[in-house]
Design an enzyme around this catalytic site. Structure first.
Site, PDB file in Angstrom:
ATOM      1  N   ASN A  14      -0.985  18.623 -20.311  1.00 29.48           N
ATOM      2  CA  ASN A  14      -1.395  17.691 -21.371  1.00 29.48           C
ATOM      3  C   ASN A  14      -1.445  18.367 -22.732  1.00 29.48           C
ATOM      4  O   ASN A  14      -1.934  17.774 -23.696  1.00 29.48           O
ATOM      5  CB  ASN A  14      -2.766  17.086 -21.045  1.00 29.48           C
TER       6      ASN A  14
ATOM      7  N   HIS B 260      -1.321  11.226 -28.017  1.00 29.06           N
ATOM      8  CA  HIS B 260      -1.529   9.835 -27.577  1.00 29.06           C
ATOM      9  C   HIS B 260      -2.188   9.035 -28.694  1.00 29.06           C
ATOM     10  O   HIS B 260      -1.905   7.840 -28.860  1.00 29.06           O
ATOM     11  CB  HIS B 260      -2.396   9.788 -26.310  1.00 29.06           C
TER      12      HIS B 260
ATOM     13  N   HIS C 142      -1.041  16.403 -25.913  1.00 34.20           N
ATOM     14  CA  HIS C 142      -1.068  14.971 -25.587  1.00 34.20           C
ATOM     15  C   HIS C 142      -2.330  14.261 -26.073  1.00 34.20           C
ATOM     16  O   HIS C 142      -2.314  13.035 -26.199  1.00 34.20           O
ATOM     17  CB  HIS C 142      -0.894  14.754 -24.080  1.00 34.20           C
TER      18      HIS C 142
ATOM     19  N   ARG D 108      -3.384  21.640 -13.779  1.00 38.82           N
ATOM     20  CA  ARG D 108      -2.412  20.621 -14.194  1.00 38.82           C
ATOM     21  C   ARG D 108      -2.738  20.052 -15.572  1.00 38.82           C
ATOM     22  O   ARG D 108      -1.882  19.499 -16.247  1.00 38.82           O
ATOM     23  CB  ARG D 108      -2.338  19.509 -13.134  1.00 38.82           C
TER      24      ARG D 108
ATOM     25  N   LYS E  74       6.847  22.947 -14.434  1.00 38.25           N
ATOM     26  CA  LYS E  74       5.982  21.828 -14.058  1.00 38.25           C
ATOM     27  C   LYS E  74       5.704  21.821 -12.551  1.00 38.25           C
ATOM     28  O   LYS E  74       4.560  21.628 -12.119  1.00 38.25           O
ATOM     29  CB  LYS E  74       6.596  20.484 -14.485  1.00 38.25           C
TER      30      LYS E  74
ATOM     31  N   GLU F 231      -4.630  17.203 -10.642  1.00 40.05           N
ATOM     32  CA  GLU F 231      -5.145  17.481 -11.991  1.00 40.05           C
ATOM     33  C   GLU F 231      -6.653  17.717 -12.026  1.00 40.05           C
ATOM     34  O   GLU F 231      -7.373  17.145 -12.835  1.00 40.05           O
ATOM     35  CB  GLU F 231      -4.766  16.350 -12.970  1.00 40.05           C
TER      36      GLU F 231
ATOM     37  N   ARG G 159       0.816  -1.234   0.000  1.00 36.50           N
ATOM     38  CA  ARG G 159       0.000   0.000   0.000  1.00 36.50           C
ATOM     39  C   ARG G 159       0.840   1.269   0.000  1.00 36.50           C
ATOM     40  O   ARG G 159       0.408   2.322   0.445  1.00 36.50           O
ATOM     41  CB  ARG G 159      -0.965   0.036   1.186  1.00 36.50           C
TER      42      ARG G 159
ATOM     43  N   GLU H  32       8.847  17.338 -25.297  1.00 31.29           N
ATOM     44  CA  GLU H  32       8.335  17.771 -23.978  1.00 31.29           C
ATOM     45  C   GLU H  32       8.994  19.090 -23.553  1.00 31.29           C
ATOM     46  O   GLU H  32       8.355  19.928 -22.929  1.00 31.29           O
ATOM     47  CB  GLU H  32       8.571  16.702 -22.904  1.00 31.29           C
TER      48      GLU H  32
ATOM     49  N   LYS I 243       2.872  11.417 -10.812  1.00 32.56           N
ATOM     50  CA  LYS I 243       1.960  10.545 -11.577  1.00 32.56           C
ATOM     51  C   LYS I 243       2.697   9.252 -11.877  1.00 32.56           C
ATOM     52  O   LYS I 243       3.811   9.282 -12.414  1.00 32.56           O
ATOM     53  CB  LYS I 243       1.588  11.197 -12.908  1.00 32.56           C
TER      54      LYS I 243
ATOM     55  N   HIS J 250       7.172   8.753 -27.815  1.00 24.97           N
ATOM     56  CA  HIS J 250       6.240   9.621 -27.095  1.00 24.97           C
ATOM     57  C   HIS J 250       6.497  11.088 -27.460  1.00 24.97           C
ATOM     58  O   HIS J 250       5.577  11.837 -27.784  1.00 24.97           O
ATOM     59  CB  HIS J 250       6.377   9.404 -25.586  1.00 24.97           C
TER      60      HIS J 250
HETATM   61  N1  GLY Z   1       2.681  14.352 -17.639  1.00 18.48           N
HETATM   62  C1  GLY Z   1       1.692  15.277 -17.273  1.00 18.48           C
HETATM   63  C2  GLY Z   1       1.565  15.442 -15.789  1.00 18.48           C
HETATM   64  O1  GLY Z   1       2.412  14.997 -15.034  1.00 18.48           O
HETATM   65  O2  GLY Z   1       0.599  16.010 -15.348  1.00 18.48           O
END
Ligand code: GLY
Length: 358
Positions: free
Chosen positions: A237, A244, A240, A233, A219, A229, A119, A183, A141, A257
Site C-alpha cells: 500500500n 486513494h 496508496h 502485505r 508482490k 495483510e 459461495r 505501480e 484481493k 489510479h
Molecule cells: N494491491 C495491494 C495488494 O494486493 O495487497
C-alpha cells in the site's frame, strides 16, 4: 517466450505466466462444465481480446460473456447483482470457471463475482493492463466499490492462474500505459535495488516481460508470507493512502489510479522526510523517477486539501488514526516499514508541499 512464477497463497499454488500464453488456456478449462468470460467492450474489441475469446470458445463450452461497464463503473454492487444473475441463468455451477479478461477494474470485479457466486467458483485472471499484470491480478484481493470508498466490499479469493501477455499492452491507450508505471515504480521503491532498472524502463515507456516478472516476483513473495495483510502485505500500500485520497478528490476521473499512486508515493517520501526518516536526496530521487516516467508528483493546493480529508475512509486506519507505509534510511538506500504513526501536523505539511505548484 514466457516466464512462469509459482504463487503460493492460503494453502493453494497457482501459476503466473508472463509472456505469450495462448497455449495455456485449455489447461485451465479442461474438466469444467461451463465457462463464463467477464470482460469489457474495449478489451473485447482488441486483437488480444478477440484471440482470448476465440480460443476460449474453441477450448470449452462458453456459456456466457458478461460485458462490464468500463473502468470503476463496472465495480458496483448493482453491476455485481446483474452479473451474478447472468451466471445463474447461464447455468454456471461450482464446477465452472470464470475468466476475467481486462484491466484492474475488470479483474477486481470479476474476482469478487467469483468469490461470492455460489459461495465461490474458480477464476482465471487474464490481465490486459500493466496495472492488472503487476498488481490487481496477483494476490487474490477482489472487490467492488461503495459510493463512499473504493474496494470497500471485497474478499480474498486467489485465482487458479494468471496469464499476463505483454502483447496485449500494444493497444493500451498511452495514458493508461503510463499510469501503470506508477505501480511498477512502487516496486522499485519497495526494493531500491530494482529501482535503476525499473526507472530506466519506465522512462523509456517500455514494459516488457522482464519488467512485469520482476514486479510480480516482489508482490508474490510478500503475499506468500502474509496473504491476508496482517503485516508485511501492507507494504504494497506504499503511496496508496494519500493516493486513494487524490483519486477520490478527482472524482475517480481526473487522475487515474496509477497517477494518484505516483502522487501518493511522492507524498510518502515527503512525509518521511518531514518525520526525519529520509533526507531530501531520497525525495528527489523518487520524484525524478516518477516525473521521468511522465507521472505527476503535485496537485493543486485545493485538491491536496481535499485528498487529505478524504483519507478518513482509508482501510488502513486504526483507533490510533491513519497508519502509514513509509521509508526509513537504511544500508541499501532505504527500507520501507508499515504501521507507522505520523503526527497530523507532519501530514498537513506534506499535503501542503504536494499542493504547491511543482
Ligand atoms: N494491491 C495491494 C495488494 O494486493 O495487497
Amino acid at each position: 517466450m514466457s516466464t512462469t512464477l509459482e504463487a503460493r497463497q492460503q494453502g493453494q499454488a497457482y501459476p503466473v505466466v508472463v509472456g505469450s500464453s495462448g497455449g495455456r488456456l485449455p489447461g485451465f478449462t479442461q474438466g469444467r462444465d461451463r465457462i463464463a468470460l467477464v470482460t469489457c467492450a474495449r478489451v473485447l474489441a482488441t486483437p488480444h481480446g478477440k484471440r482470448v475469446a476465440a480460443s476460449l470458445a474453441r477450448a470449452a463450452p462458453l456459456a456466457a460473456t458478461v460485458i462490464l461497464p468500463d473502468g470503476e463503473r463496472g465495480k458496483t454492487l448493482a453491476v455485481l447483482e446483474r452479473s451474478a444473475t447472468r451466471l445463474l441463468r447461464a447455468g454456471l455451477t461450482r464446477r465452472s470457471l470464470v475468466v476475467a479478461l481486462g484491466g484492474g477494474a475488470v479483474t477486481d470485479a470479476a474476482g469478487f463475482l467469483s468469490a461470492v457466486f455460489m459461495r465461490g467458483v474458480d477464476w482465471l485472471a487474464v490481465p490486459t493492463t500493466v496495472l492488472a499484470m503487476v498488481d490487481a491480478a496477483l494476490g487474490g484481493k477482489t472487490a467492488v466499490n461503495l459510493p463512499l470508498a473504493k474496494n470497500a466490499v471485497g474478499a480474498f479469493h486467489p485465482p487458479v492462474g494468471v496469464l499476463s501477455d505483454p502483447a496485449s499492452l500494444g493497444t493500451l491507450p498511452e495514458r493508461e500505459l503510463r499510469s501503470g508505471l506508477g505501480e511498477v515504480l512502487k516496486y522499485g521503491l519497495l526494493r531500491p535495488e530494482l529501482l535503476p532498472h525499473l526507472a530506466a524502463r519506465a522512462r523509456a515507456g517500455r514494459v516488457d516481460e522482464r519488467t512485469i516478472a520482476a514486479c510480480a516476483r516482489v508482490k508474490l513473495e510478500i503475499v506468500e508470507r502474509d496473504p491476508r495483510e496482517r503485516a508485511e502485505r501492507k507494504l504494497l500500500n506504499l503511496g496508496h493512502t494519500f493516493g486513494h485520497g487524490v483519486e477520490a478528490a478527482g472524482g475517480f476521473r481526473r487522475w487515474t489510479h496509477g497517477e494518484s499512486v505516483a502522487i501518493g508515493l511522492a507524498f510518502a517520501f515527503r512525509l518521511a522526510r518531514i518525520l526525519g526518516r529520509v533526507g531530501e536526496e531520497e525525495v528527489e530521487r523518487v520524484e525524478a523517477a516518477l516525473t521521468g516516467a511522465g507521472l505527476p508528483v503535485r496537485v493543486e493546493a485545493s485538491a491536496a486539501r481535499k485528498a487529505r480529508l478524504l483519507m478518513a475512509h482509508d482501510k488502513k486506519r486504526s483507533s490510533a488514526g491513519l497508519l502509514w507505509v513509509l521509508p526509513i534510511r537504511g544500508p541499501r538506500g532505504w527500507a520501507v516499514e508499515w504501521d507507522v504513526v505520523a503526527d497530523p501536523t507532519a501530514v498537513g505539511q506534506a499535503a501542503r508541499e504536494i499542493g504547491r505548484p511543482g
